[in-house]
Design a protein around this motif. Structure first.
Motif, PDB file in Angstrom:
ATOM      1  N   ALA A 518     -17.175  21.226 -32.709  1.00  9.42           N
ATOM      2  CA  ALA A 518     -18.199  21.459 -31.684  1.00  9.42           C
ATOM      3  C   ALA A 518     -18.236  20.302 -30.684  1.00  9.42           C
ATOM      4  CB  ALA A 518     -19.566  21.642 -32.340  1.00  9.42           C
ATOM      5  N   ALA A 519     -18.086  19.075 -31.188  1.00  7.34           N
ATOM      6  CA  ALA A 519     -18.081  17.907 -30.292  1.00  7.34           C
ATOM      7  C   ALA A 519     -16.828  17.916 -29.415  1.00  7.34           C
ATOM      8  CB  ALA A 519     -18.154  16.624 -31.107  1.00  7.34           C
ATOM      9  N   ASN A 520     -15.681  18.270 -30.011  1.00  2.00           N
ATOM     10  CA  ASN A 520     -14.453  18.381 -29.229  1.00  2.00           C
ATOM     11  C   ASN A 520     -14.587  19.460 -28.163  1.00  2.00           C
ATOM     12  OD1 ASN A 520     -12.555  16.449 -30.031  1.00  2.00           O
ATOM     13  ND2 ASN A 520     -11.955  17.617 -31.840  1.00  2.00           N
ATOM     14  N   ALA A 521     -15.228  20.571 -28.528  1.00  2.46           N
ATOM     15  CA  ALA A 521     -15.405  21.677 -27.591  1.00  2.46           C
ATOM     16  C   ALA A 521     -16.275  21.254 -26.409  1.00  2.46           C
ATOM     17  CB  ALA A 521     -16.026  22.880 -28.302  1.00  2.46           C
ATOM     18  N   GLU A 522     -17.293  20.455 -26.689  1.00  4.37           N
ATOM     19  CA  GLU A 522     -18.151  19.958 -25.615  1.00  4.37           C
ATOM     20  C   GLU A 522     -17.357  19.032 -24.688  1.00  4.37           C
ATOM     21  OE1 GLU A 522     -21.509  19.323 -23.220  1.00  4.37           O
ATOM     22  OE2 GLU A 522     -20.990  20.890 -24.680  1.00  4.37           O
ATOM     23  N   ALA A 523     -16.519  18.194 -25.283  1.00  8.29           N
ATOM     24  CA  ALA A 523     -15.684  17.304 -24.473  1.00  8.29           C
ATOM     25  C   ALA A 523     -14.726  18.117 -23.609  1.00  8.29           C
ATOM     26  CB  ALA A 523     -14.911  16.352 -25.376  1.00  8.29           C
ATOM     27  N   GLN A 524     -14.149  19.166 -24.187  1.00 11.92           N
ATOM     28  CA  GLN A 524     -13.218  19.997 -23.414  1.00 11.92           C
ATOM     29  C   GLN A 524     -13.922  20.684 -22.249  1.00 11.92           C
ATOM     30  OE1 GLN A 524      -9.753  22.736 -24.613  1.00 11.92           O
ATOM     31  NE2 GLN A 524     -11.529  24.088 -24.774  1.00 11.92           N
ATOM     32  N   LYS A 525     -15.121  21.194 -22.495  1.00 12.81           N
ATOM     33  CA  LYS A 525     -15.858  21.903 -21.436  1.00 12.81           C
ATOM     34  C   LYS A 525     -16.136  20.965 -20.259  1.00 12.81           C
ATOM     35  CE  LYS A 525     -20.148  23.155 -22.210  1.00 12.81           C
ATOM     36  NZ  LYS A 525     -21.326  23.924 -22.726  1.00 12.81           N
ATOM     37  N   ILE A 526     -16.531  19.741 -20.583  1.00 16.98           N
ATOM     38  CA  ILE A 526     -16.833  18.774 -19.516  1.00 16.98           C
ATOM     39  C   ILE A 526     -15.562  18.381 -18.769  1.00 16.98           C
ATOM     40  CG2 ILE A 526     -17.691  16.448 -19.040  1.00 16.98           C
ATOM     41  CD1 ILE A 526     -19.518  16.798 -21.534  1.00 16.98           C
TER      42      ILE A 526
END
Length: 571
Positions: A518-526
């Protein structure tokens, strides 16, 4: 192909960057950067190979599929020859972070864990391991393993090998993977404990790659600064042992009959790596049978080698993305809307067709899909939904750029006459810049000066964009995203986003797969919204094998997995 070769992004600095370690971190990046550039230079040639026109190759864009395994070998062979695009400067694992040394060392030396061709991780020289506390990793060393000189692997060898990455005198290219390591201790006859200063979710994963390499402690002490050179070689535990190294010509490995893993016992008595820097020469050597195979096939030879009777061209799993790095956020590209407009105006499908032989896929992410293998299904579904998309739309891109204030500002695109692929990409990016109202200026640099763009901030002054091919050395998007944190050595444009940094730090400290993903996904979205780098396309690993041999598993894991041991006679 990336920027330390196109390679695995080492996590360098964070907001609490320790400047006393800059030289070590920088060295890691130097190697990655050099790899990216030199690999690109080796991959392609501007002119067509053996008379096959480049434009004809583009028109015949190769239909490709990913091959997990080539046909298994039917028996042993006395030897085979393998082409390498450049001669290694050393095969010391502490300085091996490039395609030439790693594809050789992966068959000679082994790590505590193993990165497999399917991008999973399994036990290696560590038969098992535990994580009793968030800051403690305990490894049970496999018994009965012999080094190539006949001595037996012990916990002392593991401690000595891993500790080199902590030694400033060594200045290992893998030092950054050890930045959160407090101590490495022998805690039992065949047990080693690594204590961290804080939780680090990627440390254990990196022990399946170069950071986990184990060498004889006695050999390290005896060889000293001569370790890994042509006269001394190395003394490890892999299926092949170091044989001989003729500088400027070739390096030979010999089968190690005392190898511990019968499933990966070498099928060839010898492997001879020949150094062929010229891409045309390599392709002709494939055709003539002078060499039996090689990784990193020149893309403008895909069509030619895909139809030859001399052997077969295969494509495999990769973790590489071709990107345009935004090196100047104080100029017109400092506005994310203009970066978005530029990406929408780049004909990325056209680049794949003309520059990559039709082999590749347009990407809106800085990481490949296969890095999300451990993410829960819900996270993977959200990734597809939340990832910003930038379909090719010059008209919409021009309108967006105009709204953001584009009105003829100059942007400088750095390039180098390395190969046809680089030239095609650079021209496409310049055309896109023109299409949205910018005035592109292409600065062509020598290969040496281009490499310094990855290592020297002064070299990037006045440069707005430059190309990299970036791969990861572990199956984790964090290997890429941590490279873009505030203060990271590889954050070439000095991009800074507090929300992105927070997401990366959360992923670093999260061992739970769901929280980590989930944290990686947030980083990818940004990152995909703000575009500190512009993702262009993903490309598979390529490998050619002549008609006498078979058995290889095409995968980027060849940099750490003993791929040559599986090659044998073709039935």
């Amino acid at each position: 192909m990336s920027s330390t070769r196109s390679g695995s992004p080492l996590r360098d600095g964070r907001r609490t960057h320790d400047h006393t370690n800059d030289r070590t971190h920088g060295r890691s990046r130097v190697h990655r950067a050099a790899a990216a550039v030199l690999a690109a230079a080796a991959l392609l040639v501007t002119s067509a190979c053996s008379g096959t026109a480049a434009d004809k190759d583009a028109d015949r864009a190769t239909a490709y599929k990913i091959t997990d395994k080539t046909p298994a070998a039917t028996g042993n062979v006395d030897s085979f020859t393998w082409s390498v695009y450049a001669e290694p400067t050393t095969i010391d694992y502490a300085y091996s972070f490039d395609f030439p040394p790693n594809q050789i060392l992966s068959n000679v030396c082994e790590s505590l864990l193993r990165w497999n061709p399917d991008l999973t991780t399994s036990p290696g020289l560590a038969a098992s391991y535990t994580n009793p506390t968030p800051t403690t990793w305990v490894y049970q060393i496999r018994p009965g393993v012999h080094f190539h000189d006949g001595t037996v692997l012990t916990a002392d060898d593991v401690v000595a090998s891993l500790s080199r990455n902590l030694d400033p005198e060594t200045a290992s290219v893998w030092a950054n993977q050890y930045k959160n390591v407090k101590s490495i201790d022998k805690t039992g006859p065949m047990e080693v404990t690594v204590t961290l200063t804080k939780p680090d979710s990627t440390f254990n994963k990196y022990l399946a790659a170069g950071p986990g390499t184990v060498e004889s402690a006695a050999t390290l002490a005896k060889s000293g600064k001569d370790y890994g050179n042509p006269q001394t070689g190395v003394n490890c535990t892999g299926p092949f042992s170091f044989g001989s190294w003729t500088s400027g010509q070739s390096l030979t490995l010999k089968r190690f009959d005392g190898y511990w893993n019968q499933e990966l016992k070498a099928k060839s008595g010898e492997v001879k790596f020949v150094f062929l820097a010229d891409a045309t020469t390599r392709v002709n050597a494939f055709q003539s049978g002078e060499v039996d195979g090689g990784w990193m096939v020149p893309p403008n030879a895909y069509a030619q080698l895909g139809s030859t009777e001399a052997g077969k061209l295969y494509f495999g799993r990769n973790t590489t993305v071709a990107d345009e790095v935004v090196a100047n956020l104080k100029g017109p590209l400092g506005n994310p809307k203009i970066r978005q407009a530029l990406l929408m105006a780049i004909d990325r499908k056209g680049i794949v067709k003309a520059g990559a032989g039709g082999v590749g896929e347009v990407s809106d992410s800085l990481v490949t899909d296969n890095l999300w293998a451990d993410a829960p299904p819900a996270t993977r579904e959200a990734l597809l939904k939340d990832l910003p998309k930038y379909p090719y739309d010059p008209a919409k891109a021009k309108a967006l750029a105009a709204e953001a204030g584009v009105n003829g500002q100059k942007v400088v695109i750095a390039t180098s006459p390395l190969d046809s692929q680089t030239t095609i990409i650079t021209q496409a990016v310049a055309q896109a810049a023109t299409a949205i109202g910018l005035k592109p200026q292409i600065d062509s640099l020598s290969a040496e000066k281009y490499t310094t763009l990855f290592t020297d901030p002064a070299a990037r002054e006045g440069i707005d964009l430059f190309l990299t091919f970036w791969y990861t050395s572990i199956t984790d998007p964090l290997d890429m995203f941590a490279s873009l944190e505030t203060g990271a050595f590889s954050n070439y444009g000095n991009w800074s986003d507090p929300a992105f940094d927070a997401a990366v730090e959360k992923a670093v400290g999260a061992y739970d797969p769901a929280v980590h993903a989930a944290a990686n996904a947030e980083a990818q979205k940004i990152a995909s919204r703000e575009l500190p780098w512009l993702p262009l396309y993903t490309l598979p690993v390529s490998v050619f094998m002549g008609k006498k041999i078979t058995g290889v598993q095409p995968s980027i894991a060849y940099l750490y997995y003993p791929w040559a041991a599986e090659i044998g006679a073709k039935g």
